[in-house]
Write a protein that holds these residues in place. Structure first.
Motif, PDB file in Angstrom:
ATOM      1  N   ALA A  94       0.837  -1.204   0.000  1.00  0.00           N
ATOM      2  CA  ALA A  94       0.000   0.000   0.000  1.00  0.00           C
ATOM      3  C   ALA A  94       0.869   1.251   0.000  1.00  0.00           C
ATOM      4  O   ALA A  94       1.919   1.295   0.643  1.00  0.00           O
ATOM      5  CB  ALA A  94      -0.930   0.002   1.213  1.00  0.00           C
ATOM      6  N   ALA A  95       0.388   2.267  -0.733  1.00  0.00           N
ATOM      7  CA  ALA A  95       1.090   3.545  -0.806  1.00  0.00           C
ATOM      8  C   ALA A  95       0.082   4.687  -0.748  1.00  0.00           C
ATOM      9  O   ALA A  95      -1.023   4.583  -1.288  1.00  0.00           O
ATOM     10  CB  ALA A  95       1.903   3.642  -2.098  1.00  0.00           C
ATOM     11  N   LYS A  96       0.473   5.767  -0.061  1.00  0.00           N
ATOM     12  CA  LYS A  96      -0.333   6.993  -0.065  1.00  0.00           C
ATOM     13  C   LYS A  96       0.609   8.164   0.156  1.00  0.00           C
ATOM     14  O   LYS A  96       1.340   8.199   1.146  1.00  0.00           O
ATOM     15  CB  LYS A  96      -1.412   6.953   1.008  1.00  0.00           C
ATOM     16  N   ASP A  97       0.584   9.112  -0.769  1.00  0.00           N
ATOM     17  CA  ASP A  97       1.482  10.249  -0.598  1.00  0.00           C
ATOM     18  C   ASP A  97       0.829  11.312   0.285  1.00  0.00           C
ATOM     19  O   ASP A  97      -0.402  11.354   0.424  1.00  0.00           O
ATOM     20  CB  ASP A  97       1.906  10.815  -1.960  1.00  0.00           C
ATOM     21  N   PRO A  98       1.626  12.169   0.905  1.00  0.00           N
ATOM     22  CA  PRO A  98       1.086  13.112   1.895  1.00  0.00           C
ATOM     23  C   PRO A  98       0.197  14.200   1.316  1.00  0.00           C
ATOM     24  O   PRO A  98      -0.506  14.876   2.074  1.00  0.00           O
ATOM     25  CB  PRO A  98       2.349  13.721   2.526  1.00  0.00           C
ATOM     26  N   THR A  99       0.190  14.391  -0.014  1.00  0.00           N
ATOM     27  CA  THR A  99      -0.656  15.424  -0.618  1.00  0.00           C
ATOM     28  C   THR A  99      -1.875  14.840  -1.312  1.00  0.00           C
ATOM     29  O   THR A  99      -2.619  15.569  -1.973  1.00  0.00           O
ATOM     30  CB  THR A  99       0.145  16.252  -1.640  1.00  0.00           C
ATOM     31  N   ASP A 100      -2.102  13.548  -1.172  1.00  0.00           N
ATOM     32  CA  ASP A 100      -3.241  12.896  -1.833  1.00  0.00           C
ATOM     33  C   ASP A 100      -4.536  13.262  -1.110  1.00  0.00           C
ATOM     34  O   ASP A 100      -4.684  13.029   0.095  1.00  0.00           O
ATOM     35  CB  ASP A 100      -3.044  11.374  -1.814  1.00  0.00           C
ATOM     36  N   TRP A 101      -5.517  13.808  -1.863  1.00  0.00           N
ATOM     37  CA  TRP A 101      -6.785  14.199  -1.238  1.00  0.00           C
ATOM     38  C   TRP A 101      -7.550  13.011  -0.662  1.00  0.00           C
ATOM     39  O   TRP A 101      -8.440  13.190   0.181  1.00  0.00           O
ATOM     40  CB  TRP A 101      -7.680  14.957  -2.225  1.00  0.00           C
ATOM     41  N   ILE A 102      -7.209  11.792  -1.069  1.00  0.00           N
ATOM     42  CA  ILE A 102      -7.922  10.624  -0.555  1.00  0.00           C
ATOM     43  C   ILE A 102      -7.753  10.518   0.967  1.00  0.00           C
ATOM     44  O   ILE A 102      -8.575   9.897   1.655  1.00  0.00           O
ATOM     45  CB  ILE A 102      -7.419   9.325  -1.239  1.00  0.00           C
ATOM     46  N   ASP A 103      -6.731  11.174   1.508  1.00  0.00           N
ATOM     47  CA  ASP A 103      -6.490  11.115   2.944  1.00  0.00           C
ATOM     48  C   ASP A 103      -7.569  11.849   3.734  1.00  0.00           C
ATOM     49  O   ASP A 103      -7.711  11.650   4.943  1.00  0.00           O
ATOM     50  CB  ASP A 103      -5.117  11.718   3.254  1.00  0.00           C
TER      51      ASP A 103
ATOM     52  N   ALA B  34       6.169   6.818  -0.620  1.00  0.00           N
ATOM     53  CA  ALA B  34       5.537   7.665  -1.639  1.00  0.00           C
ATOM     54  C   ALA B  34       5.620   9.138  -1.256  1.00  0.00           C
ATOM     55  O   ALA B  34       4.824   9.951  -1.716  1.00  0.00           O
ATOM     56  CB  ALA B  34       4.080   7.250  -1.834  1.00  0.00           C
ATOM     57  N   GLY B  35       6.598   9.485  -0.429  1.00  0.00           N
ATOM     58  CA  GLY B  35       6.700  10.844   0.069  1.00  0.00           C
ATOM     59  C   GLY B  35       6.980  11.881  -0.992  1.00  0.00           C
ATOM     60  O   GLY B  35       6.686  13.066  -0.801  1.00  0.00           O
ATOM     61  N   ASP B  36       7.556  11.468  -2.137  1.00  0.00           N
ATOM     62  CA  ASP B  36       7.876  12.434  -3.192  1.00  0.00           C
ATOM     63  C   ASP B  36       6.877  12.388  -4.349  1.00  0.00           C
ATOM     64  O   ASP B  36       7.077  13.044  -5.375  1.00  0.00           O
ATOM     65  CB  ASP B  36       9.299  12.231  -3.709  1.00  0.00           C
ATOM     66  N   ALA B  37       5.814  11.614  -4.211  1.00  0.00           N
ATOM     67  CA  ALA B  37       4.737  11.651  -5.214  1.00  0.00           C
ATOM     68  C   ALA B  37       3.844  12.850  -4.902  1.00  0.00           C
ATOM     69  O   ALA B  37       3.813  13.342  -3.774  1.00  0.00           O
ATOM     70  CB  ALA B  37       3.937  10.358  -5.187  1.00  0.00           C
TER      71      ALA B  37
END
Length: 326
Positions: free
Chosen positions: A260-269, A297-300
């Motif tokens: 699993a991956a989620k970047d810190p700027t993803d609106w899904i959060d 995924a910190g740089d996505a």
């Protein structure tokens, strides 16, 4: 009383999300495209076996019993059936879909092409028959046969990141939600998509293709979560996920490795990881308690930036696809 109060709070949060007050856009309700391929009535009338009653392995055996001349004849006479029969020879499906797609998808080979509804398509980059490694990418909302470019770009970036060694399938093979309204908050379209994805993977196995790593974006991760227990895959990789309709990896019922991956700027959060009265998709797969392997995924950037060249997420995706990580 405490449990009742919590239920009311969850209901209010989910309702707020659906209404758009949590940043979600509205979407139009979609009807899932299911059932036998276009042209099946003529196929049956010709005395050919019913596609709806054949599993992919049975389809493979049927075609193995035909001469090459007869196979090509069926592809010419019934292209919309042959082109969408999971388990049929790959080259035959490409030939059949070349007739129905008529060059619409550029240099990709078309493994499936269903014109019903908004249209569904599976595009292949690389030699699916001979590649040692195969990846399948399952998209989220708004992708269809007429809007497949973002998915095709993901496939192209993953293939380049593996040095061209991995065959990649851009699988827009189910009816996706439009926008992120009620369809995106329920599992109705995902359930239909899960059946189609499972059959697609069974078809790859039936023709001897390598067991795939399946990459699932956004609402596509809901599809993959519901398919997981029956899906022939060595890896399930979810990114930008609203949840997989499971509280943890064990509930998925899969032997595949789950990432699993989620970047810190993803609106899904900002989407609540709740499930109530059929709304919401449950636990966040990137939560350590879920039990998935975490992908950096910190740089996505944003909801669609996981395949951007040079990102940690793309490098990790490529390593997973090539079997370089344990």
């Amino acid at each position: 009383m405490r449990r009742f109060t919590r239920t009311l709070i969850i209901a209010a949060v989910v309702t707020g999300v659906i209404a758009g007050t949590a940043g979600w856009a509205s979407g139009n309700s979609q009807e899932a495209v299911t059932g036998a391929p276009v042209g099946t009535a003529a196929w049956r009338a010709a005395g050919l076996p019913d596609p709806e009653r054949m599993a992919p392995a049975e389809v493979a055996r049927f075609f193995a019993g035909l001469s090459p001349v007869r196979q090509r004849e069926l592809a010419r006479t019934h292209p919309t059936v042959v082109g969408n029969l999971d388990g049929a020879p790959l080259e035959l499906r490409y030939e059949a879909n070349a007739r129905s797609a008529r060059g619409e998808f550029g240099g990709a080979r078309v493994l499936a092409h269903d014109p019903r509804g908004r249209g569904q398509v599976a595009l292949v980059y690389g030699d699916l028959e001979r590649a040692e490694h195969v990846a399948v990418i399952v998209p989220g909302s708004d992708v269809d046969a007429s809007h497949v470019r973002p998915l095709a770009d993901m496939a192209g970036e993953l293939r380049r990141a593996t040095g061209g060694r991995t065959a990649v399938v851009a699988w827009a093979g189910y009816t996706t939600p439009v926008g992120v309204g009620l369809d995106a908050a329920t599992g109705r379209l995902a359930e239909a998509g899960a059946d189609r994805l499972t059959r697609f993977a069974d078809g790859l196995a039936a023709v001897g293709a390598a067991e795939p790593s399946v990459f699932c974006h956004s609402y596509g991760s809901v599809v993959c979560g519901l398919a997981a227990h029956g899906l022939k895959a060595k890896d399930l990789v979810v990114f930008g996920s609203p949840g997989m309709r499971a509280e943890n990896v064990s509930e998925l019922g899969t032997s595949a490795r789950v990432w699993a991956a989620k970047d810190p700027t993803d609106w899904i959060d900002r989407v609540p990881n709740v499930a109530f009265a059929g709304l919401g998709h449950g636990a966040d797969p990137t939560d350590p308690a879920f039990g998935a392997r975490r992908i950096p995924a910190g740089d996505a950037a944003g909801h669609g930036g996981y395949f951007a060249p040079g990102t940690s997420s793309l490098r990790a995706f490529a390593s997973i696809a090539e079997g370089d990580v344990r």
